[in-house]
Design a protein around this motif. Structure first.
Motif, PDB file in Angstrom:
ATOM      1  N   ALA A   3     -39.321   1.361 -37.223  1.00 13.13           N
ATOM      2  CA  ALA A   3     -39.345   2.517 -38.126  1.00 13.13           C
ATOM      3  C   ALA A   3     -39.918   3.740 -37.408  1.00 13.13           C
ATOM      4  CB  ALA A   3     -40.154   2.205 -39.376  1.00 13.13           C
ATOM      5  N   GLY A   4     -40.942   3.541 -36.609  1.00 11.61           N
ATOM      6  CA  GLY A   4     -41.533   4.646 -35.854  1.00 11.61           C
ATOM      7  C   GLY A   4     -40.557   5.241 -34.850  1.00 11.61           C
TER       8      GLY A   4
ATOM      9  N   GLY B 273     -36.924   9.616 -33.298  1.00 17.01           N
ATOM     10  CA  GLY B 273     -35.596  10.102 -32.936  1.00 17.01           C
ATOM     11  C   GLY B 273     -35.087  11.162 -33.897  1.00 17.01           C
ATOM     12  N   PHE B 274     -35.209  10.879 -35.192  1.00 14.78           N
ATOM     13  CA  PHE B 274     -34.770  11.863 -36.177  1.00 14.78           C
ATOM     14  C   PHE B 274     -35.660  13.100 -36.158  1.00 14.78           C
ATOM     15  CE2 PHE B 274     -32.148   8.541 -38.078  1.00 14.78           C
ATOM     16  CZ  PHE B 274     -31.027   9.271 -38.446  1.00 14.78           C
ATOM     17  N   GLY B 275     -36.935  12.925 -35.846  1.00 13.94           N
ATOM     18  CA  GLY B 275     -37.845  14.072 -35.769  1.00 13.94           C
ATOM     19  C   GLY B 275     -37.475  15.021 -34.647  1.00 13.94           C
ATOM     20  N   ILE B 276     -37.073  14.460 -33.509  1.00 19.88           N
ATOM     21  CA  ILE B 276     -36.673  15.303 -32.379  1.00 19.88           C
ATOM     22  C   ILE B 276     -35.411  16.084 -32.740  1.00 19.88           C
ATOM     23  CG2 ILE B 276     -35.740  15.217 -30.028  1.00 19.88           C
ATOM     24  CD1 ILE B 276     -37.727  12.869 -29.543  1.00 19.88           C
TER      25      ILE B 276
ATOM     26  N   VAL C 221     -25.245  18.074 -43.251  1.00 25.86           N
ATOM     27  CA  VAL C 221     -25.100  17.035 -44.276  1.00 25.86           C
ATOM     28  C   VAL C 221     -25.070  15.648 -43.641  1.00 25.86           C
ATOM     29  CG1 VAL C 221     -23.501  16.092 -45.997  1.00 25.86           C
ATOM     30  CG2 VAL C 221     -23.997  18.533 -45.963  1.00 25.86           C
ATOM     31  N   ILE C 222     -24.340  15.512 -42.536  1.00 22.66           N
ATOM     32  CA  ILE C 222     -24.267  14.217 -41.847  1.00 22.66           C
ATOM     33  C   ILE C 222     -25.642  13.806 -41.331  1.00 22.66           C
ATOM     34  CG2 ILE C 222     -23.382  13.088 -39.768  1.00 22.66           C
ATOM     35  CD1 ILE C 222     -20.732  14.539 -40.288  1.00 22.66           C
ATOM     36  N   PHE C 223     -26.415  14.765 -40.824  1.00 32.36           N
ATOM     37  CA  PHE C 223     -27.761  14.455 -40.339  1.00 32.36           C
ATOM     38  C   PHE C 223     -28.640  13.920 -41.465  1.00 32.36           C
ATOM     39  CE2 PHE C 223     -32.194  15.787 -39.809  1.00 32.36           C
ATOM     40  CZ  PHE C 223     -32.514  15.054 -38.677  1.00 32.36           C
ATOM     41  N   VAL C 224     -28.648  14.591 -42.595  1.00 30.06           N
ATOM     42  CA  VAL C 224     -29.491  14.172 -43.715  1.00 30.06           C
ATOM     43  C   VAL C 224     -29.030  12.815 -44.254  1.00 30.06           C
ATOM     44  CG1 VAL C 224     -30.196  14.741 -46.071  1.00 30.06           C
ATOM     45  CG2 VAL C 224     -30.168  16.516 -44.332  1.00 30.06           C
ATOM     46  N   LEU C 225     -27.743  12.653 -44.437  1.00 27.73           N
ATOM     47  CA  LEU C 225     -27.231  11.364 -44.916  1.00 27.73           C
ATOM     48  C   LEU C 225     -27.496  10.252 -43.907  1.00 27.73           C
ATOM     49  CD1 LEU C 225     -23.825  12.344 -46.553  1.00 27.73           C
ATOM     50  CD2 LEU C 225     -25.951  11.690 -47.696  1.00 27.73           C
ATOM     51  N   GLY C 226     -27.357  10.572 -42.625  1.00 25.21           N
ATOM     52  CA  GLY C 226     -27.599   9.579 -41.584  1.00 25.21           C
ATOM     53  C   GLY C 226     -29.015   9.040 -41.614  1.00 25.21           C
ATOM     54  N   PHE C 227     -29.966   9.911 -41.901  1.00 23.51           N
ATOM     55  CA  PHE C 227     -31.370   9.487 -41.983  1.00 23.51           C
ATOM     56  C   PHE C 227     -31.536   8.390 -43.027  1.00 23.51           C
ATOM     57  CE2 PHE C 227     -35.655  10.007 -43.750  1.00 23.51           C
ATOM     58  CZ  PHE C 227     -36.405   9.864 -42.599  1.00 23.51           C
TER      59      PHE C 227
ATOM     60  N   VAL D 177     -29.077   6.547 -44.425  1.00 24.30           N
ATOM     61  CA  VAL D 177     -28.196   5.405 -44.144  1.00 24.30           C
ATOM     62  C   VAL D 177     -28.835   4.461 -43.136  1.00 24.30           C
ATOM     63  CG1 VAL D 177     -25.991   4.759 -43.076  1.00 24.30           C
ATOM     64  CG2 VAL D 177     -26.049   6.541 -44.800  1.00 24.30           C
ATOM     65  N   VAL D 178     -29.487   4.994 -42.113  1.00 22.70           N
ATOM     66  CA  VAL D 178     -30.128   4.143 -41.111  1.00 22.70           C
ATOM     67  C   VAL D 178     -31.194   3.263 -41.759  1.00 22.70           C
ATOM     68  CG1 VAL D 178     -31.687   4.186 -39.115  1.00 22.70           C
ATOM     69  CG2 VAL D 178     -29.629   5.574 -39.114  1.00 22.70           C
ATOM     70  N   PHE D 179     -32.036   3.840 -42.601  1.00 24.79           N
ATOM     71  CA  PHE D 179     -33.083   3.037 -43.238  1.00 24.79           C
ATOM     72  C   PHE D 179     -32.505   2.084 -44.281  1.00 24.79           C
ATOM     73  CE2 PHE D 179     -35.981   6.193 -41.443  1.00 24.79           C
ATOM     74  CZ  PHE D 179     -36.910   5.329 -40.898  1.00 24.79           C
ATOM     75  N   TRP D 180     -31.440   2.476 -44.957  1.00 24.59           N
ATOM     76  CA  TRP D 180     -30.785   1.588 -45.926  1.00 24.59           C
ATOM     77  C   TRP D 180     -30.194   0.376 -45.202  1.00 24.59           C
ATOM     78  CZ3 TRP D 180     -25.311   0.925 -46.668  1.00 24.59           C
ATOM     79  CH2 TRP D 180     -24.993   0.135 -47.773  1.00 24.59           C
TER      80      TRP D 180
END
Length: 71
Positions: free
Chosen positions: A14-15, A20-23, A48-54, A56-59
């Motif tokens: 998770a970290g 990665g998403f933070g960068i 939109v893809i960036f926000v959804l991707g965040f 989706v990865v955790f889901w």
């Protein structure tokens, strides 16, 4: 020991994902402006893809963890 290996590995994963998403989020304004010079629609779709991707990865990670726990 505060965490068992399974919990520790999940926290490390998770970290790494958050890092990665933070960068990418830090670079997002520059990326959006660069893409927006070519096409404002493409820049919006990228955001939109960036926000959804965040999410989706955790889901997907949660689904994988649930599947591994049930076996």
């Amino acid at each position: 020991m505060l965490m068992d290996p399974k919990t520790r590995n999940a926290a490390i994963a998770a970290g790494c994902i958050m890092l990665g998403f933070g960068i990418v989020a830090y670079l997002m304004p520059s990326l959006m402006l660069a893409i927006g010079d070519k096409s404002p629609l493409a820049a919006g779709i990228f955001g939109v893809i960036f926000v959804l991707g965040f999410f989706v990865v955790f889901w997907l990670r949660a689904r994988s963890q649930r599947r591994n726990n049930n076996q």
